[in-house]
Design an enzyme around this catalytic site. Structure first.
Site: not given
Length: 608
Positions: A86, A160, A184
């Site tokens: 990420k 996210s 997330s």
């Protein structure tokens, strides 16, 4: 690469392929980079490594596997396994953007978790998209584009950690790192038919992670199976979080009351099917619990002073306008301007009031089982109500890190519209092993589709090992009913003990079958004359739990010091001499397990 590239990648499949020579890392990575380049959704990746960037490292990996694959994989247990990161987690040589171009910087060093994975041989293929500054559960708040759901492009992927989940689901990588502050690492797993392991806060270091809420952030793991996610955690875990043990004698599962009124109809039907499957498993009992105090905690995350921690993380960056700053993200973080120092203290006091009631729930149940999300929105629905619907997705996730809990999202029965509908196990701090081992056992009834395929997922039949301890421990040699798989082994497992090795004592002992013991037990005797080397297992348990273990040992057994075959001395089971009078000497068998097998064959000659 001679072998065809499977649609879904798992760690075990890749490692076995390397051992068998089916393919090598160089060929695999070339094929994966081509797959990424041809992907239908260009929003998944923000930056991708080139073949040239990896050429030297891949050549070395290929050479080591060709020379001796077993030795190469013993040195680096994740050798050649591709993963995604990420883009709020630093990877040396890549720009870290946090999905904001003006914020971007070139990372000189890899984050702690990435460094550990690379040292174990894993290959970071690039950086994935996210809701900007990790603020959102939807995957739509990024100037790099919206990450579509791999099962239906009209639906959200969840955020996210949207890109990390999609990259794993689509077979671009075997696993991916995300972050999880409010869900997330779990909501995208539920929406993409993945395992999302959210460790206890502090178990995995967050050095090199762009903070969302520094006091709450966790590095999370996306994978296709619980075993894969656990293997990654075994490499990345570095925090001294006191571990809890397993519950091999029965598991009490807490299920929130009133769920049917909170879930959409398809989500409820899927969760009801999950409950039915779990309830049929041996040793599992369900108990209704009230999540009211948990939901009260959740309101503190965005409606309380913790929003100011997100503002503090960005420092002066938000003091000036930026073209790529997402307006919804800016408005959410901007709420911090209404918070004062007094609000921060009031929020802390309120959390302190609510937390005891939440933690007391885990005195009644071992784990909570909740839907990962109450519904699954389309991209259009999120655009219509971006803040309200995003908040609703965190109904069963937002409270977890504020309370210091552990959580693991896993696939469950699909919804009637063909979309995934995962479930999440939540446990107290340090219950990571309990959650993972429970989920591994439940996979056979809940996780029925591997990734985007309809294939049955691979099953791991062996229990998952406990994480290497990062606290004071004591080693204990067991010789009888505490051996793996025998009736009293649960006393070790409930105390977070892990099997270190199977070995033998020095030839200084005799073993006796003690009459009338329930369950049957042997007695180990140190002798001065002719002795035998007796098989033992050496277990390692937290020192803080050793006293309670010793307290459960009934006479004539006790704990003393045993001498192992290599001369080491460890604590272990001994027997009072008075109990050995008239006991059968079974030393020649070499160990209790061998004696039991021989006795069983004698009783039933048909046994092999």
């Amino acid at each position: 690469m001679n072998a065809s590239l499977p649609r879904v990648l798992t760690i075990d499949y890749l490692l076995e392929s390397y051992r068998s020579g089916r393919f090598l890392p160089g060929g695999l990575i070339r094929a994966l980079l081509a797959r990424i380049a041809a992907a239908d959704d260009p929003a998944i990746w923000i930056s991708v490594a080139s073949q040239g960037d990896l050429r030297e490292r891949l050549a070395a990996m290929d050479a080591s596997l060709l020379a001796d694959p077993d030795a190469a994989l013993a040195r680096q247990p994740l050798l050649g396994v591709p993963f995604a990161v990420k883009d709020n987690i630093d990877v040396a040589g890549f720009r870290t953007t946090a999905a904001c171009r003006e914020f971007a910087y070139l990372a000189e060093y890899s984050a702690d978790a990435v460094r550990r994975l690379e040292e174990a041989g894993a290959i970071a293929l690039g950086k994935t998209n996210l809701d900007q500054f990790a603020t959102g559960l939807v995957g739509t708040r990024s100037p790099y584009g919206t990450v579509c759901n791999p099962f239906h492009p009209d639906y959200i992927s969840g955020g996210s950690s949207s890109g990390s989940a999609a990259a794993t689901a689509l077979g671009h990588v075997a696993f991916a790192l995300g972050t999880d502050t409010a869900g997330s690492g779990r909501v995208p797993a539920g929406f993409c038919n993945l395992v999302g392991l959210k460790p206890t806060p502090g178990l995995v270091g967050t050095g090199g992670v762009v903070p969302a809420c520094r006091s709450l952030d966790c590095v999370s793991i996306f994978a296709h199976t619980v075993a894969d996610a656990w293997q990654v955690l075994s490499v990345t875990a570095d925090g001294a979080v006191p571990a809890r043990g397993l519950k091999p004698r029965g598991l009490v599962v807490g299920v929130p009351v009133g769920l049917q009124g909170e879930l959409d109809a398809r989500a409820w039907t899927a969760f009801e099917a999950a409950l039915g499957a779990v309830q049929c498993l041996p040793g599992v009992s369900l108990k209704e619990v009230d999540l009211t105090p948990f939901h009260a905690v959740a309101t503190l995350l965005y409606d309380g002073p913790w929003i100011a921690e997100r503002r503090a993380a960005l420092g002066s960056f938000l003091d000036t306008p930026h073209a790529s700053l997402d307006p919804i993200v800016a408005s959410i973080i901007g709420r911090a301007d209404t918070q004062s120092a007094a609000d921060a203290f009031r929020g802390r006091y309120r959390l302190d009031e609510l937390a005891p009631a939440c933690h007391r729930v885990f005195e009644q149940v071992d784990v909570l089982l909740v839907p990962t999300a109450p519904t699954h929105f389309t991209r259009r629905e999120i655009a219509q109500q971006p803040i309200e619907r995003n908040a609703w997705l965190g109904r069963y996730t937002n409270f977890v890190n504020l309370l210091g809990l552990s959580a693991l999202a896993m696939p469950g029965p699909f919804r009637g519209d063909g979309l995934p509908a995962g479930v999440t196990l939540i446990g107290p701090s340090g219950a990571d092993h309990l959650l993972a081992e429970t989920a591994r056992c439940w996979e056979r009834v809940l996780h029925r589709r591997l990734g985007l395929t309809v294939a049955e997922p691979p099953r791991r039949e062996q229990p998952l090992p406990a994480l290497p301890p990062r606290e004071a421990t004591v080693q204990v040699a067991v010789v009888g009913a505490h051996l793996s798989g025998l009736p009293l082994n649960w006393q070790l497992l409930e105390r977070a003990a892990r099997l270190v090795e199977t070995t033998r004592t020095a030839p200084l002992y005799r073993l006796h079958a003690l009459p009338g013991t329930v369950p049957p037990k042997p007695g180990l005797e140190r002798v001065s004359g002719a002795g035998h080397a007796i098989e033992v297992e050496v277990w390692e348990m937290p020192l803080r739990l050793f006293g309670s273990f010793v307290a459960e040992i009934p006479p004539p057994l006790g704990i003393g010091t045993l001498i192992l075959a290599d001369g080491r001395q460890v604590k272990g089971f001994i027997c009072e001499g008075v109990a050995l009078t008239g006991a059968q000497d079974i030393s020649a068998s070499g160990g209790w397990r061998t004696h039991l097998h021989a006795a069983a064959r004698l009783a039933d000659p048909t046994l092999s």
